[in-house]
Write a protein that holds these residues in place. Sequence first.
Motif, PDB file in Angstrom:
ATOM      1  N   SER A   1      19.777  -0.353  16.828  1.00 17.53           N
ATOM      2  CA  SER A   1      18.871   0.175  15.817  1.00 17.53           C
ATOM      3  C   SER A   1      19.611   1.352  15.206  1.00 17.53           C
ATOM      4  O   SER A   1      19.825   2.373  15.873  1.00 17.53           O
ATOM      5  CB  SER A   1      17.547   0.627  16.443  1.00 17.53           C
ATOM      6  N   GLN A   2      20.040   1.209  13.964  1.00 20.43           N
ATOM      7  CA  GLN A   2      21.000   2.159  13.414  1.00 20.43           C
ATOM      8  C   GLN A   2      20.485   3.595  13.367  1.00 20.43           C
ATOM      9  O   GLN A   2      21.248   4.541  13.577  1.00 20.43           O
ATOM     10  CB  GLN A   2      21.421   1.723  12.007  1.00 20.43           C
ATOM     11  N   ARG A   3      19.200   3.776  13.115  1.00 14.88           N
ATOM     12  CA  ARG A   3      18.651   5.129  12.987  1.00 14.88           C
ATOM     13  C   ARG A   3      17.516   5.409  13.965  1.00 14.88           C
ATOM     14  O   ARG A   3      16.901   6.473  13.911  1.00 14.88           O
ATOM     15  CB  ARG A   3      18.191   5.352  11.540  1.00 14.88           C
ATOM     16  N   GLY A   4      17.218   4.461  14.842  1.00 10.02           N
ATOM     17  CA  GLY A   4      16.235   4.670  15.896  1.00 10.02           C
ATOM     18  C   GLY A   4      14.897   5.158  15.401  1.00 10.02           C
ATOM     19  O   GLY A   4      14.440   4.813  14.303  1.00 10.02           O
ATOM     20  N   THR A   5      14.249   5.989  16.215  1.00 10.89           N
ATOM     21  CA  THR A   5      12.935   6.516  15.850  1.00 10.89           C
ATOM     22  C   THR A   5      13.025   7.686  14.878  1.00 10.89           C
ATOM     23  O   THR A   5      12.045   8.038  14.231  1.00 10.89           O
ATOM     24  CB  THR A   5      12.183   6.982  17.103  1.00 10.89           C
ATOM     25  N   SER A   6      14.210   8.299  14.760  1.00 13.71           N
ATOM     26  CA  SER A   6      14.351   9.491  13.928  1.00 13.71           C
ATOM     27  C   SER A   6      14.497   9.169  12.451  1.00 13.71           C
ATOM     28  O   SER A   6      14.226  10.020  11.599  1.00 13.71           O
ATOM     29  CB  SER A   6      15.574  10.299  14.383  1.00 13.71           C
ATOM     30  N   GLY A   7      14.970   7.968  12.132  1.00 15.64           N
ATOM     31  CA  GLY A   7      15.215   7.625  10.744  1.00 15.64           C
ATOM     32  C   GLY A   7      16.492   8.207  10.186  1.00 15.64           C
ATOM     33  O   GLY A   7      16.739   8.119   8.985  1.00 15.64           O
ATOM     34  N   SER A   8      17.335   8.803  11.028  1.00 13.14           N
ATOM     35  CA  SER A   8      18.599   9.374  10.564  1.00 13.14           C
ATOM     36  C   SER A   8      19.752   8.787  11.366  1.00 13.14           C
ATOM     37  O   SER A   8      19.562   8.203  12.440  1.00 13.14           O
ATOM     38  CB  SER A   8      18.595  10.901  10.699  1.00 13.14           C
ATOM     39  N   SER A   9      20.975   8.970  10.836  1.00 12.69           N
ATOM     40  CA  SER A   9      22.153   8.392  11.487  1.00 12.69           C
ATOM     41  C   SER A   9      22.399   8.967  12.875  1.00 12.69           C
ATOM     42  O   SER A   9      23.126   8.376  13.672  1.00 12.69           O
ATOM     43  CB  SER A   9      23.388   8.599  10.612  1.00 12.69           C
ATOM     44  N   SER A  10      21.785  10.101  13.173  1.00  6.86           N
ATOM     45  CA  SER A  10      21.955  10.718  14.492  1.00  6.86           C
ATOM     46  C   SER A  10      21.041  10.104  15.545  1.00  6.86           C
ATOM     47  O   SER A  10      21.100  10.484  16.716  1.00  6.86           O
ATOM     48  CB  SER A  10      21.682  12.227  14.402  1.00  6.86           C
TER      49      SER A  10
END
Length: 386
Positions: free
Chosen positions: A364-373
């Motif tokens: 999941s490229q951006r996970g739960t945060s919605g950012s690349s981190s």
Amino acid sequence: MERRSFLRTTVVGTSAVALGGSLWAGTAHAVPAQPGPGPYGPIGSADAQGIRLPAGFRSRVVARTGRRVAGTSYTWHPAPDGGACYADGGGWIYVSNSEVSPDGGAGAIRFSSSGDITGAHRILSGTRTNCAGGSTPWRTWLSCEEVDRGYVYETDPWGVKAAVRRDAMGRFKHEAAAADPVREVIYLTEDVTDGCFYRFTPTTWGDLSAGRLEVLRMGSGTSGAVTWAAVPDPSGAATATRNQVSGAKRFNGGEGCHYADDTCWFTTKGDNRVWRYDAAAQRLDLTYDDSLVTGGAAPLTGVDNVTGSSSGDLYVAEDGGSMDICVITPDAVVTPFLRIEGQSASEITGPAFSPDGTRLYFSSQRGTSGSSSGGVTYEVTGPFRR
């Protein structure tokens, strides 16, 4: 890269599709794949990782962006994207791109024969927006830059040999690559709304330092015979590669690419299609088109990365949609295989099977945060068809 959003501008009519070749032997359909019961039954409730899976399957997290991979000193990269697996003695290596700029590159995780993590390392640095790519029969990873006039880098999954930039494969907004060892060519997709589908023929198979870059040519339809024409200037210095050949077939946002048994499947996100190129017959057809789904909502939208299993099933990851990986079976049924809950601002990337076909890796490229981190890389095990 932030979430991609594309509006459908046209709806195509029904066209005849022939799904031939040994992988899809004996299958012929008047329209592309339609929803139906999947080979594993319905997906269940979300597990501890927030993943909904069919009965008999389970998931685990193998890496998180910004954290050390368990038992190693390697910090997992941001925005994990395209991936592939390589046999490594009795175990295997999973390679993953990093879709950030600057210094995207790629990393890898090493597994034992029992699936335990035994190492992790960097295999490419100093590149930009490394999105998808593809493996080669000589066991290298082609990492593709998804930027204007981007390059393909040939890398060593073991991280021993230095990565090499492969200029002869063209400079354009690269997405994915798939090797055809029968015709000794590499197929390439281009992620722009008026992109092309390419093939690269090395002067010497196994050496990508020189060769011929071509684009697919075809009429305006979605089914029929194709031809190939050489790109005069693969560097795209004066004119973009996609605009150098008259009659080049246009594709709306080329994404994933997978080859098996004389067939190259590739996806286009702008129109939610999965295409099938029959390399033996030099023919192009639709395998899936969400606008041609009848009798209910389309189960697969936001098509992106694609891989296949030895059973002939295709696994297509979603960028958006319901955050599913959907399976398209050889008898042209499409259905969700898994769904990630609570990560609607992300996309699923890098699906790849372990060499024995018992484990599926993806991120999941951006996970739960919605950012690349916030990237998370997973493993799913279970009774996959083989």
